[in-house]
Design a protein around this motif. Structure first.
Motif, PDB file in Angstrom:
ATOM      1  N   ASP A 122       0.899  -1.142   0.095  1.00 48.80           N
ATOM      2  CA  ASP A 122      -0.047   0.078  -0.029  1.00 48.80           C
ATOM      3  C   ASP A 122       0.749   1.323  -0.077  1.00 48.80           C
ATOM      4  OD1 ASP A 122       0.757  -1.038   2.333  1.00 48.80           O
ATOM      5  OD2 ASP A 122      -1.033  -0.225   3.479  1.00 48.80           O
ATOM      6  N   SER A 123       2.250   0.962   0.221  1.00 51.83           N
ATOM      7  CA  SER A 123       2.938   2.400   0.109  1.00 51.83           C
ATOM      8  C   SER A 123       3.989   2.227  -0.775  1.00 51.83           C
ATOM      9  CB  SER A 123       3.682   2.445   1.383  1.00 51.83           C
ATOM     10  OG  SER A 123       4.685   1.354   1.722  1.00 51.83           O
ATOM     11  N   CYS A 124       3.704   1.373  -2.110  1.00 48.89           N
ATOM     12  CA  CYS A 124       4.674   1.321  -3.064  1.00 48.89           C
ATOM     13  C   CYS A 124       4.436   2.245  -4.160  1.00 48.89           C
ATOM     14  CB  CYS A 124       4.379  -0.357  -3.564  1.00 48.89           C
ATOM     15  SG  CYS A 124       5.481  -0.335  -5.298  1.00 48.89           S
ATOM     16  N   THR A 125       5.515   2.977  -4.531  1.00 50.67           N
ATOM     17  CA  THR A 125       5.243   4.075  -5.456  1.00 50.67           C
ATOM     18  C   THR A 125       5.554   3.751  -6.975  1.00 50.67           C
ATOM     19  OG1 THR A 125       7.702   4.614  -5.122  1.00 50.67           O
ATOM     20  CG2 THR A 125       5.874   5.695  -3.783  1.00 50.67           C
TER      21      THR A 125
END
Length: 173
Positions: A63-66
């Motif tokens: 959910d925090s992968c860019t």
């Protein structure tokens, strides 16, 4: 005799209809076409842990992968996954559909975020047995892991659920 002619005609039409509809039909599945109809971008990744049929945990990953993670299927049965596990990587392999079109398998080997020996990332084959849960024009949901339909009530199972959305093809004019 006059009343029997329409009856014989109707029975003849019924027999002709039955004979024409009893021929073996071609495989008209649109699943292969839907898979290769574009690039699929990862929208959600959830891991569920079960004991029997009781879910004991649900985790949302990446959910925090860019990085944009995409899965592309080609008509020649090759596939490409970019940025698997939020790692800058492009992995290719081949894919095949099961006869029932509910499962597919891929031999694609990716680097996973779980460290292997000596601090290196471990190799994984994430879609070696993937269940197609939902597949439509714009979305696809795959489940991997222990997705077999029969299991013991005390067995521990881990199911990874990938949610994808189809990306519009960019055309140049």
């Amino acid at each position: 005799m006059k009343n029997k002619i329409p009856l014989i005609l109707v029975l003849g039409l019924v027999v002709i209809n039955l004979l024409s509809n009893s021929c073996k039909k071609e495989d008209n599945s649109n699943i292969p076409h839907l898979l290769v109809s574009g690039t699929w971008q990862l929208a959600s990744l959830q891991v569920s842990n079960y004991v029997g049929d009781q879910r004991i945990s649900l985790d949302t990953l990446n959910d925090s992968c860019t990085l944009t993670q995409t899965f592309t299927f080609n008509a020649n049965n090759t596939c490409t996954y970019t940025n698997f596990a939020c790692q800058g990587q492009t992995t290719t392999g081949s894919w095949t559909l099961a006869a029932n079109k509910l499962y597919f398998a891929s031999d694609m080997v990716c680097k996973d975020t779980v460290p292997g020996g000596k601090g290196a990332l471990r190799d994984t084959v994430p879609f070696s047995n993937a269940q197609i849960v939902t597949l439509g024009t714009y979305s696809m949901v795959l489940q991997t892991g222990n997705v077999q339909p029969n299991y013991s009530p005390t067995s521990r199972r881990r199911i990874v659920r990938y949610g994808f959305i189809r990306q519009k093809a960019i055309t140049t004019q």
